[in-house]
Design an enzyme around this catalytic site. Sequence first.
Site, PDB file in Angstrom:
ATOM      1  N   ARG A 107       0.849  -1.200   0.000  1.00  0.00           N
ATOM      2  CA  ARG A 107       0.000   0.000   0.000  1.00  0.00           C
ATOM      3  C   ARG A 107       0.883   1.247   0.000  1.00  0.00           C
ATOM      4  NH1 ARG A 107       1.730   3.162   4.521  1.00  0.00           N
ATOM      5  NH2 ARG A 107       1.092   2.261   6.516  1.00  0.00           N
ATOM      6  N   GLU A 120      -7.039   7.355   7.618  1.00  0.00           N
ATOM      7  CA  GLU A 120      -5.921   8.100   8.210  1.00  0.00           C
ATOM      8  C   GLU A 120      -5.333   9.113   7.217  1.00  0.00           C
ATOM      9  OE1 GLU A 120      -3.066   5.870  10.512  1.00  0.00           O
ATOM     10  OE2 GLU A 120      -1.435   7.040   9.663  1.00  0.00           O
ATOM     11  N   ARG A 150      -5.393   5.878   0.531  1.00  0.00           N
ATOM     12  CA  ARG A 150      -4.476   4.756   0.669  1.00  0.00           C
ATOM     13  C   ARG A 150      -4.744   3.869  -0.541  1.00  0.00           C
ATOM     14  NH1 ARG A 150      -2.482   3.411   5.960  1.00  0.00           N
ATOM     15  NH2 ARG A 150      -1.698   5.380   6.774  1.00  0.00           N
ATOM     16  N   CYS A 165       0.813  10.782   9.440  1.00  0.00           N
ATOM     17  CA  CYS A 165       1.701  10.201  10.455  1.00  0.00           C
ATOM     18  C   CYS A 165       3.133  10.221   9.924  1.00  0.00           C
ATOM     19  CB  CYS A 165       1.256   8.762  10.744  1.00  0.00           C
ATOM     20  SG  CYS A 165       2.284   7.927  11.968  1.00  0.00           S
ATOM     21  N   THR A 187       5.487   8.292  10.324  1.00  0.00           N
ATOM     22  CA  THR A 187       6.011   6.969   9.953  1.00  0.00           C
ATOM     23  C   THR A 187       5.728   6.643   8.488  1.00  0.00           C
ATOM     24  OG1 THR A 187       3.984   5.776  10.516  1.00  0.00           O
ATOM     25  CG2 THR A 187       5.614   6.056  12.268  1.00  0.00           C
ATOM     26  N   ARG A 191       4.131   0.526   2.413  1.00  0.00           N
ATOM     27  CA  ARG A 191       4.220  -0.600   3.350  1.00  0.00           C
ATOM     28  C   ARG A 191       3.904  -1.862   2.548  1.00  0.00           C
ATOM     29  NH1 ARG A 191       2.172  -3.825   7.769  1.00  0.00           N
ATOM     30  NH2 ARG A 191      -0.048  -3.443   7.393  1.00  0.00           N
ATOM     31  N   ARG A 246       3.549  -7.050  12.822  1.00  0.00           N
ATOM     32  CA  ARG A 246       2.240  -6.639  13.360  1.00  0.00           C
ATOM     33  C   ARG A 246       1.364  -7.879  13.531  1.00  0.00           C
ATOM     34  NH1 ARG A 246       0.579  -1.049  10.000  1.00  0.00           N
ATOM     35  NH2 ARG A 246       2.506   0.049  10.449  1.00  0.00           N
ATOM     36  N   GLU A 257      -1.947  -3.063  12.698  1.00  0.00           N
ATOM     37  CA  GLU A 257      -1.269  -2.438  13.814  1.00  0.00           C
ATOM     38  C   GLU A 257      -2.075  -2.535  15.099  1.00  0.00           C
ATOM     39  OE1 GLU A 257      -0.196   1.601  13.031  1.00  0.00           O
ATOM     40  OE2 GLU A 257       1.793   1.023  13.737  1.00  0.00           O
TER      41      GLU A 257
END
Length: 357
Positions: free
Chosen positions: A127, A226, A230, A272, A274, A281, A310, A315
Amino acid sequence: MADVVKKMEEAPGILGKDDKSHSLLKKYLTPDVVNKLKNTKTKMGASLWDCIQSGVINTDSGVGIYAPDAESYTTFSEIFYPIINDYHIGFDIKGGAKHPPMDLGLDKINFPNPDPEGKYIISTRVRCGRSLQGYPFNPLLTEQQYKDMEGKVKDALNGLPGELAGTYYPLTGMSKDTQKQLIDDHFLFKEGDRFLEAANANRFWPTGRGIYHNKDKTFLVWVNEEDHLRIISMQKGGDLMAVYKRLIQGVNEIEKKLPFSRDERLGYLTFCPTNLGTTIRASVHIKLPKISKNLDEFHKIAAKYNLQVRGTSGEHSESIGGVYDVSNKRRMGLTEFDAVKEMYEGIVELIKLEEKS
Ligand code: ADP
Ligand code: CIR
């Protein structure tokens, strides 16, 4: 305002006295940093408290900080930069490093299935995240902006060609059964994430949120969870090459239609820290019963290859039936291609270790 300043001043103490807290926020939020930043705001009005509240309320966060708008990354760099350096191993934003230009590496892809007999890998997913130019991140979005963004993304997705062609399903009006099934099958984001909730990122839910997917649910786009978007490619088994090529095709098609925010130093912008940079990811759902028997050891072995472990539902979730989600940890300071390759090479090594154990 005085109340908020007090909350910021108390934050290092709250995190410091919580022995169970191991977040990056706890590691870097010193009283000195708070004093430097507590009276500052971005042009859109975001304060240090807006960035750190999720990590102060949820002391069990892994990271503990979000950027309400892009400017927060630089205005509050005294806290964001050390966290970025720590998370994205080897990338030195503090020292002036720039994230490299995008390189999806289509011509270089060579990831033969690391598990052709299907003994270990259950599924593979890659993703990336994207933010629409001209809009802040979740906490600063208005209800109307959510609606406008959803409309723009829906229109762009509606024209996707070939295998990518699908339908947009808004969360508003989706039955709870359908929603649950999509979540249980790992296709849809969960609802009410407490880390996002405390960051003020779930406002006006479910307005503007939704999921697009093709018929086979191998190409999906999450809208306004988020991140604004995505973009996801996934399928059963270990054929990373097919999954990644589909993602590249999807990203290229969507980028023809929507303008995304990218920063010269931070790469693609996300809520975020990260996820900055490549935003990639790449993960497998994998069963490695021998080397995952001792979970602490498993995390340490994975970390040697810059991999993150994870649980089965993503997560902050637990493993179900010994299935783990193993992915590349860092997303900045390397190219998209290298982020995917890092996951691939690490998984090849983990499978070798499992077979030797
Ligand atoms: P993200 O990947 O977007 O950062 P999560 O960790 O919450 O967020 O994962 C989102 C969903 O994707 C979860 O349901 C998770 O189980 C699923 N997922 C992640 N990797 C895989 C995979 N390789 N195969 C199937 N589902 C996956
Ligand atoms: C945490 O700190 O644990 C959460 N705020 C999530 C951090 C990273 N994950 C993410 O971006 N999905």
